[in-house]
Design a protein around this motif. Structure first.
Motif, PDB file in Angstrom:
ATOM      1  N   GLY A   1     109.944  49.366  92.295  1.00  0.00           N
ATOM      2  CA  GLY A   1     109.130  49.452  93.508  1.00  0.00           C
ATOM      3  C   GLY A   1     108.096  48.365  93.672  1.00  0.00           C
ATOM      4  O   GLY A   1     107.354  48.368  94.664  1.00  0.00           O
ATOM      5  N   GLY A   2     107.998  47.424  92.723  1.00  0.00           N
ATOM      6  CA  GLY A   2     106.989  46.384  92.779  1.00  0.00           C
ATOM      7  C   GLY A   2     107.438  45.160  93.553  1.00  0.00           C
ATOM      8  O   GLY A   2     108.495  45.145  94.198  1.00  0.00           O
ATOM      9  N   THR A   3     106.620  44.105  93.471  1.00  0.00           N
ATOM     10  CA  THR A   3     106.855  42.878  94.229  1.00  0.00           C
ATOM     11  C   THR A   3     106.812  41.682  93.291  1.00  0.00           C
ATOM     12  O   THR A   3     105.957  41.605  92.408  1.00  0.00           O
ATOM     13  N   ALA A   4     107.740  40.746  93.480  1.00  0.00           N
ATOM     14  CA  ALA A   4     107.775  39.504  92.711  1.00  0.00           C
ATOM     15  C   ALA A   4     107.784  38.346  93.691  1.00  0.00           C
ATOM     16  O   ALA A   4     108.602  38.313  94.612  1.00  0.00           O
ATOM     17  N   CYS A   5     106.865  37.398  93.505  1.00  0.00           N
ATOM     18  CA  CYS A   5     106.673  36.307  94.456  1.00  0.00           C
ATOM     19  C   CYS A   5     107.012  34.959  93.826  1.00  0.00           C
ATOM     20  O   CYS A   5     106.311  34.495  92.928  1.00  0.00           O
ATOM     21  N   LEU A   6     108.079  34.342  94.303  1.00  0.00           N
ATOM     22  CA  LEU A   6     108.446  32.980  93.920  1.00  0.00           C
ATOM     23  C   LEU A   6     107.702  32.015  94.835  1.00  0.00           C
ATOM     24  O   LEU A   6     107.390  32.346  95.980  1.00  0.00           O
ATOM     25  N   ALA A   7     107.411  30.794  94.356  1.00  0.00           N
ATOM     26  CA  ALA A   7     106.686  29.818  95.163  1.00  0.00           C
ATOM     27  C   ALA A   7     107.188  28.410  94.832  1.00  0.00           C
ATOM     28  O   ALA A   7     108.310  28.235  94.392  1.00  0.00           O
ATOM     29  N   GLU A   8     106.344  27.406  95.085  1.00  0.00           N
ATOM     30  CA  GLU A   8     106.617  25.998  94.778  1.00  0.00           C
ATOM     31  C   GLU A   8     107.803  25.457  95.584  1.00  0.00           C
ATOM     32  O   GLU A   8     108.862  25.157  95.056  1.00  0.00           O
ATOM     33  N   THR A   9     107.595  25.300  96.889  1.00  0.00           N
ATOM     34  CA  THR A   9     108.673  24.867  97.779  1.00  0.00           C
ATOM     35  C   THR A   9     109.339  23.559  97.349  1.00  0.00           C
ATOM     36  O   THR A   9     110.575  23.461  97.387  1.00  0.00           O
ATOM     37  N   PRO A  10     108.588  22.530  96.922  1.00  0.00           N
ATOM     38  CA  PRO A  10     109.265  21.299  96.493  1.00  0.00           C
ATOM     39  C   PRO A  10     110.167  21.502  95.280  1.00  0.00           C
ATOM     40  O   PRO A  10     111.024  20.656  95.009  1.00  0.00           O
ATOM     41  N   GLU A  11     109.969  22.616  94.562  1.00  0.00           N
ATOM     42  CA  GLU A  11     110.755  22.856  93.359  1.00  0.00           C
ATOM     43  C   GLU A  11     111.842  23.906  93.566  1.00  0.00           C
ATOM     44  O   GLU A  11     112.393  24.440  92.600  1.00  0.00           O
ATOM     45  N   ILE A  12     112.126  24.204  94.848  1.00  0.00           N
ATOM     46  CA  ILE A  12     113.389  24.900  95.177  1.00  0.00           C
ATOM     47  C   ILE A  12     114.260  23.980  96.019  1.00  0.00           C
ATOM     48  O   ILE A  12     115.372  24.346  96.395  1.00  0.00           O
ATOM     49  N   TYR A  13     113.733  22.784  96.310  1.00  0.00           N
ATOM     50  CA  TYR A  13     114.457  21.816  97.134  1.00  0.00           C
ATOM     51  C   TYR A  13     115.787  21.464  96.468  1.00  0.00           C
ATOM     52  O   TYR A  13     115.825  21.050  95.321  1.00  0.00           O
ATOM     53  N   GLY A  14     116.871  21.645  97.192  1.00  0.00           N
ATOM     54  CA  GLY A  14     118.197  21.412  96.639  1.00  0.00           C
ATOM     55  C   GLY A  14     118.846  22.679  96.125  1.00  0.00           C
ATOM     56  O   GLY A  14     120.036  22.683  95.803  1.00  0.00           O
ATOM     57  N   ALA A  15     118.048  23.760  96.049  1.00  0.00           N
ATOM     58  CA  ALA A  15     118.592  25.053  95.611  1.00  0.00           C
ATOM     59  C   ALA A  15     118.313  26.133  96.646  1.00  0.00           C
ATOM     60  O   ALA A  15     118.563  27.314  96.392  1.00  0.00           O
ATOM     61  N   GLU A  16     117.801  25.721  97.810  1.00  0.00           N
ATOM     62  CA  GLU A  16     117.424  26.715  98.822  1.00  0.00           C
ATOM     63  C   GLU A  16     118.613  27.519  99.318  1.00  0.00           C
ATOM     64  O   GLU A  16     118.457  28.650  99.793  1.00  0.00           O
ATOM     65  N   HIS A  17     119.824  26.953  99.205  1.00  0.00           N
ATOM     66  CA  HIS A  17     121.012  27.689  99.657  1.00  0.00           C
ATOM     67  C   HIS A  17     121.250  28.943  98.821  1.00  0.00           C
ATOM     68  O   HIS A  17     121.863  29.906  99.296  1.00  0.00           O
ATOM     69  N   LEU A  18     120.760  28.953  97.587  1.00  0.00           N
ATOM     70  CA  LEU A  18     120.894  30.137  96.740  1.00  0.00           C
ATOM     71  C   LEU A  18     119.969  31.257  97.213  1.00  0.00           C
ATOM     72  O   LEU A  18     120.251  32.444  96.990  1.00  0.00           O
ATOM     73  N   LEU A  19     118.852  30.878  97.864  1.00  0.00           N
ATOM     74  CA  LEU A  19     117.915  31.876  98.375  1.00  0.00           C
ATOM     75  C   LEU A  19     118.290  32.352  99.768  1.00  0.00           C
ATOM     76  O   LEU A  19     118.164  33.543 100.074  1.00  0.00           O
ATOM     77  N   THR A  20     118.744  31.435 100.641  1.00  0.00           N
ATOM     78  CA  THR A  20     119.135  31.880 101.986  1.00  0.00           C
ATOM     79  C   THR A  20     120.320  32.840 101.921  1.00  0.00           C
ATOM     80  O   THR A  20     120.480  33.704 102.781  1.00  0.00           O
ATOM     81  N   ARG A  21     121.144  32.677 100.890  1.00  0.00           N
ATOM     82  CA  ARG A  21     122.279  33.589 100.717  1.00  0.00           C
ATOM     83  C   ARG A  21     121.806  35.010 100.437  1.00  0.00           C
ATOM     84  O   ARG A  21     122.484  35.978 100.761  1.00  0.00           O
ATOM     85  N   ARG A  22     120.610  35.130  99.825  1.00  0.00           N
ATOM     86  CA  ARG A  22     120.071  36.441  99.460  1.00  0.00           C
ATOM     87  C   ARG A  22     119.070  36.965 100.482  1.00  0.00           C
ATOM     88  O   ARG A  22     118.446  38.012 100.256  1.00  0.00           O
ATOM     89  N   ALA A  23     118.864  36.252 101.576  1.00  0.00           N
ATOM     90  CA  ALA A  23     117.876  36.662 102.562  1.00  0.00           C
ATOM     91  C   ALA A  23     118.254  38.004 103.186  1.00  0.00           C
ATOM     92  O   ALA A  23     119.421  38.269 103.489  1.00  0.00           O
ATOM     93  N   ALA A  24     117.250  38.850 103.397  1.00  0.00           N
ATOM     94  CA  ALA A  24     117.493  40.178 103.968  1.00  0.00           C
ATOM     95  C   ALA A  24     117.955  40.077 105.413  1.00  0.00           C
ATOM     96  O   ALA A  24     118.750  40.904 105.877  1.00  0.00           O
ATOM     97  N   THR A  25     117.455  39.074 106.145  1.00  0.00           N
ATOM     98  CA  THR A  25     117.831  38.879 107.539  1.00  0.00           C
ATOM     99  C   THR A  25     117.971  37.387 107.813  1.00  0.00           C
ATOM    100  O   THR A  25     117.396  36.553 107.098  1.00  0.00           O
ATOM    101  N   PRO A  26     118.693  37.007 108.866  1.00  0.00           N
ATOM    102  CA  PRO A  26     118.761  35.590 109.232  1.00  0.00           C
ATOM    103  C   PRO A  26     117.385  34.991 109.512  1.00  0.00           C
ATOM    104  O   PRO A  26     117.154  33.813 109.233  1.00  0.00           O
TER     105      PRO A  26
END
Length: 514
Positions: free
Chosen positions: A305-330
């Motif tokens: 039931g808790g929350t986990a917050c990822l950050a550091e946008t320049p350090e997901i650059y090139g891997a953002e497709h792995l996160l958009t695939r898991r997005a709850a909504t478009p």
């Protein structure tokens, strides 16, 4: 989830499609010319990459089953693969919005993990109980620090208040010469308000100079804050100068301390934990030990039931497709990509490039390109559905796995996450980062045993046992989750024992400084 082999082979191949492997320990061809049938041509340092097959110039180099760059020249099997023969290039990433957005397998409420926390008005729960002196402007920083020093542990003045973790000065280098309608002001105002209302803060004294751009009444009005018995304000000019303000501030804090000390820890559900996921001083092991183990722990927290917050946008650059695939909504996926586009423009305006990364220490530890670093960094986010994307220092309101747009620079990134409400931090490191982030406790997770042993007093959890094959990612993830609950309940972290955290409050300063 990666499947790290629990054997003693010197090389780790992370995915069947990979054309490189990672050295589990240093491989010297003079001593070991043949490793698992591979003729080693170069000395391969621990955490560094070695080619498994011929890789022609211009061909993709793959790790984690993903492209981390392109060969800048022909690479032979057994060669060291690093900055001398691996280069960055733009990728045409394929985005499958929401394709992997599965509902977590939540633990029933009655069975969820618990910790001992400080319950605040409105239902927020803290893991610590601090009184914060918040400077509205750099000009009041010296006075704020002087007041905090009055209550330093060595003085013994807080011994009568055992439930108060400390009096801290939240100071910074801004607050004036800025446009109150601009982006930079919004970031600063959100950050200061986030610390003033943080669940780990039981009382606040905000101190200004008096003539600064960041006027306290304007800040309070725009952020929906108001003064009260445990939220007081003053300015140096109106109070009568330095000495008079220090005396008045000490008197105000002395009046607040008994109320703070009256709070006691109570048993609370893990749903009240908001965990900041951070990495700094990364190495070639970060993406295969500490980061995925933290990702497993983050998934556990989400299930509870808790929350986990990822950050550091320049350090997901090139891997953002792995996160958009898991997005709850478009819409969540689109917001993440909008922040990536913002960063492209921001970097261009600053005469920089998003691939001007990894750092010197990252490269020494085996990382070569931002693609490689990002693919490892994203592992901290586990596999849970991405429920929300926040701008810098915005209040985190969604439960589950979320993302906050921040720079990759650790103090600035964590300052934003804490301002958003993160009441605990897990910080993975391969080189040996030692910072702390008052008022939120920070657990240091070592990626390799060599560094952990060398810096044992500064590290909280050794994840290097994954690399050596002694433990699985799941086993270390369980240990991290247990450490999270213990820390949330009051167990002090290594950085707290060294009293880190007074210098790491660094709001993101963007926009024109006039």
């Amino acid at each position: 989830m990666l499947d790290i082999p629990r054997d003693i082979s010197p090389l780790i191949r992370l995915h069947p499609a990979d054309n490189v492997a990672i050295a589990r320990r240093t491989v010297d061809p003079a001593a070991t010319p043949l490793v698992d049938g591979l003729a080693v041509r170069d000395r391969i340092g621990q955490g560094h990459k070695v080619a498994l097959v011929p890789i022609a110039a211009g061909t993709a180099v793959t790790k984690y089953g993903q492209t981390i760059g392109f060969a800048s020249r022909d690479i032979q099997p057994g060669e060291h693969v690093h900055t001398h023969n691996l280069a960055m290039a733009e990728l045409d990433l394929k985005h499958e919005f929401c394709a992997g957005a599965e509902e977590p397998d939540y633990v029933p409420e009655a069975e969820r993990a618990r910790f001992m926390g400080y319950r605040r008005p409105g239902g927020r729960v803290g893991t610590r109980n601090f009184l914060a002196i918040v400077s509205s402007v750099n000009c009041s920083a010296t006075v704020s620090r002087a007041v905090a020093a009055h209550y330093a542990a060595a003085t013994g003045r807080l011994e009568a208040f055992p439930n108060v973790d400390g009096v801290i000065a939240v100071t910074h280098g801004g607050g004036c010469a800025m446009n109150t309608e601009g982006e930079g002001y919004r970031y600063l105002a959100r950050t200061l308000a986030g610390y003033a209302t943080h669940p780990n803060v039981g009382g606040v004294l905000m101190i200004g100079l008096g003539c600064e751009t960041n006027q306290i009444p304007l800040l309070l009005k725009r952020q929906g804050l108001s003064e009260g018995p445990l939220f007081r304000t003053m300015t140096i000019q109106a109070t009568g100068g330095t000495r008079a303000t220090i005396a008045a501030a000490i008197a105000a804090i002395d009046e607040m301390l008994p109320a703070l000390n009256g709070l006691e820890r109570t048993s609370e559900s893990a749903e009240h934990l908001t965990l900041a996921l951070e990495c700094g001083g990364s190495d070639g092991y970060s993406g295969i030990s500490a980061n995925p183990a933290l990702g497993y722990a983050a998934d556990l927290l989400v299930r509870h039931g808790g929350t986990a917050c990822l950050a550091e946008t320049p350090e997901i650059y090139g891997a953002e497709h792995l996160l958009t695939r898991r997005a709850a909504t478009p819409a969540v996926a689109e917001k993440l990509l909008q922040r990536i586009d913002w960063w492209r423009d921001y970097a261009t305006r600053g005469e920089a490039e998003l691939n001007n990364n990894p750092s010197h220490g990252n490269k020494q530890g085996g990382l070569t390109t931002i693609l490689e670093k990002s693919l490892g960094a994203v592992a901290k986010g586990g596999a849970s559905r991405l429920n929300a994307v926040y701008e810098y220092a915005e209040p985190i309101e969604a439960k589950g796995f979320v993302f906050m747009d921040t720079p990759g620079y650790d103090p600035v990134a964590v300052t934003g996450q804490v301002a958003g409400g993160c009441n605990l931090i897990c910080f993975t490191t391969g080189r040996g980062s030692v910072s702390g982030f008052k008022p939120a406790p920070s657990l240091k997770l070592a990626t390799n045993t060599t560094m952990y042993e060398r810096m044992r007093e500064d590290m909280d959890v050794n994840c290097g046992t994954i690399v050596t094959g002694e433990e699985t990612i799941e086993e270390v993830g369980q240990r991290i989750f247990a450490a999270i609950l213990a820390t949330a309940s009051g167990q002090r972290t290594a950085s707290e024992l060294f009293d880190y955290g007074d210098n790491e409050f660094v709001p993101w300063q963007v926009g024109a400084v006039m």
